[in-house]
Motif scaffolding. Structure first.
Motif, short mmCIF file in Angstrom:
data_model
loop_
_atom_site.label_atom_id
_atom_site.label_comp_id
_atom_site.label_asym_id
_atom_site.label_seq_id
_atom_site.Cartn_x
_atom_site.Cartn_y
_atom_site.Cartn_z
N ASN A 123 0.83 -1.20 0.00
CA ASN A 123 0.00 0.00 0.00
C ASN A 123 0.87 1.26 0.00
OD1 ASN A 123 -2.67 1.19 0.10
ND2 ASN A 123 -2.15 1.84 2.17
N ASN A 124 1.94 1.24 0.80
CA ASN A 124 2.86 2.39 0.83
C ASN A 124 3.54 2.58 -0.53
OD1 ASN A 124 2.35 3.04 3.50
ND2 ASN A 124 3.98 1.73 4.29
N ASN A 125 3.90 1.47 -1.18
CA ASN A 125 4.51 1.57 -2.50
C ASN A 125 3.55 2.16 -3.53
OD1 ASN A 125 6.93 0.51 -1.64
ND2 ASN A 125 6.47 -1.58 -2.27
N ALA A 126 2.27 1.78 -3.43
CA ALA A 126 1.27 2.30 -4.36
C ALA A 126 1.08 3.80 -4.16
CB ALA A 126 -0.06 1.57 -4.17
N ILE A 127 1.04 4.24 -2.90
CA ILE A 127 0.90 5.67 -2.60
C ILE A 127 2.11 6.43 -3.13
CG2 ILE A 127 0.83 7.37 -0.73
CD1 ILE A 127 -0.77 5.29 0.89
N LYS A 128 3.29 5.85 -2.96
CA LYS A 128 4.52 6.49 -3.43
C LYS A 128 4.52 6.63 -4.95
CE LYS A 128 8.14 5.22 -1.22
NZ LYS A 128 9.29 4.41 -0.74
N GLU A 129 4.02 5.62 -5.66
CA GLU A 129 3.97 5.68 -7.12
C GLU A 129 3.08 6.82 -7.61
OE1 GLU A 129 5.45 4.42 -9.58
OE2 GLU A 129 6.54 2.72 -8.78
N GLN A 130 2.04 7.15 -6.83
CA GLN A 130 1.12 8.19 -7.26
C GLN A 130 1.65 9.60 -7.00
OE1 GLN A 130 -2.82 6.04 -5.81
NE2 GLN A 130 -3.30 7.82 -7.05
N LYS A 131 2.70 9.70 -6.19
CA LYS A 131 3.33 11.00 -5.98
C LYS A 131 4.44 11.17 -7.01
CE LYS A 131 2.37 12.19 -1.20
NZ LYS A 131 2.97 12.74 0.04
N LEU A 132 4.52 12.37 -7.57
CA LEU A 132 5.47 12.64 -8.64
C LEU A 132 6.66 13.43 -8.12
CD1 LEU A 132 2.76 13.72 -11.22
CD2 LEU A 132 3.75 11.44 -10.94
N ASN A 133 7.81 13.23 -8.75
CA ASN A 133 9.01 13.96 -8.36
C ASN A 133 8.91 15.42 -8.78
OD1 ASN A 133 10.22 11.56 -7.40
ND2 ASN A 133 10.95 11.05 -9.45
N THR A 134 9.56 16.28 -8.01
CA THR A 134 9.62 17.70 -8.32
C THR A 134 11.07 18.17 -8.21
OG1 THR A 134 7.42 18.02 -7.36
CG2 THR A 134 8.72 19.99 -7.78
N ASP A 135 11.49 19.00 -9.15
CA ASP A 135 12.83 19.58 -9.13
C ASP A 135 12.74 21.09 -9.20
OD1 ASP A 135 14.63 17.12 -9.42
OD2 ASP A 135 13.27 16.86 -11.12
N VAL A 136 13.58 21.75 -8.39
CA VAL A 136 13.70 23.21 -8.43
C VAL A 136 15.12 23.53 -8.89
CG1 VAL A 136 13.71 25.35 -7.09
CG2 VAL A 136 11.97 23.60 -6.63
N TRP A 137 15.22 24.37 -9.92
CA TRP A 137 16.51 24.76 -10.47
C TRP A 137 16.67 26.27 -10.31
CZ3 TRP A 137 19.35 20.64 -12.29
CH2 TRP A 137 18.63 19.47 -12.58
N ILE A 138 17.76 26.69 -9.67
CA ILE A 138 18.05 28.12 -9.53
C ILE A 138 19.31 28.42 -10.34
CG2 ILE A 138 18.49 30.03 -7.95
CD1 ILE A 138 17.08 28.42 -5.78
#
Length: 264
Positions: A123-138
């Motif tokens: 269940n934790n793996n499934a929740i993690k898959e639904q969250k997407l990575n985010t990158d901030v570039w300065i």
């Protein structure tokens, strides 16, 4: 045992009978830069936004992971694993309750505990898959070295001319930064807010520009299977959502069919 096979058969039948579904992202991005009395802001629901400081000292870019076909498949695989693990844990529980002696009960109860622990992991793996990575570039867009200070976390970075600092925020996250040249003559304060998630939708129509999904009335959530209320068109480029009535959807489909016949 016969009941078990019947239950499995029903689960497979339901899976086949369900309409086409997909996972569509929801992005939130916000960049706010203050320099004295000057304020500039950008906010949007697209996968990438950028804002440049007016004097050319730096720019900030937010990039969200895009949901392609492989990502959708990965989410669905994780969800299926949760479903089958839930079934396995439930069957283990039934097996334990039917044990005829103490030894059988002990062994089967241990198996049940393991099954439920595995269910939590899936269940934790499934929740993690639904969250997407985010990158901030300065990006340091100047010919001078700049300082970047995370005022909430107490972190400090020095970025050389024409170089880039990469930050990986949490999901969701708000970052408060102080950005200046090393002589503190050009001081800026920046707030960067980011977050995303994916929603499962029942897709009625899809083309290269948009999805059209079903919206159900009086549901616990908008994509539950209940009484059909309306449709929603989601733009694939901007993720802007526009509701359609049932009649509007029928007219749209009729027009698309007419266009298809004309092409033949």
């Amino acid at each position: 045992m016969r009941k078990l096979f019947i239950l499995i058969g029903l689960m497979i039948t339901v899976e086949i009978a369900m309409a086409k579904t997909t996972y569509i992202p929801k992005y939130t991005s916000y960049i706010h830069i203050v320099n004295g009395n000057d304020t500039i802001v950008v906010a949007d629901s697209v996968s990438e936004i950028e804002l440049a400081e007016r004097s050319g000292l730096f720019s900030i870019r937010v990039e969200h992971e895009e949901v392609n076909k492989e990502k959708v498949k990965a989410i669905k695989r994780a969800k299926r694993a949760v479903g089958w693990m839930s079934f396995s844990a439930a069957m283990s529980s039934v097996s334990t309750s039917l044990s005829s002696n103490n030894l059988q009960y002990y062994v089967r109860s241990q198996n049940t505990n393991v099954a439920f622990h595995l269910l939590d992991l899936y269940n934790n793996n499934a929740i993690k898959e639904q969250k997407l990575n985010t990158d901030v570039w300065i990006d340091n867009t100047s010919d001078k070295e700049i300082m970047i200070n995370d005022t909430e976390r107490g972190l400090m970075w020095y970025v050389k001319p024409r170089q880039t600092l990469h930050i990986t925020p949490n999901n969701p996250d708000v970052q408060s930064l102080r950005i200046s040249d090393i002589n503190n003559q050009n001081v800026n304060y920046a707030v960067i807010a980011t977050g995303n998630y994916t929603l499962k939708w029942e897709v009625e129509w899809e083309d290269s520009n948009s999805w059209i999904v079903s919206i159900y009335k009086d549901s616990y959530n908008e994509y539950a299977y209940d009484k059909l209320d309306r449709y929603r068109r989601i733009n694939k480029a901007t993720f802007v959502e526009e509701d359609m009535t049932i009649d509007e959807y029928k007219s749209f489909i009729a027009e698309e069919k007419r266009k298809k016949k004309m092409k033949k």
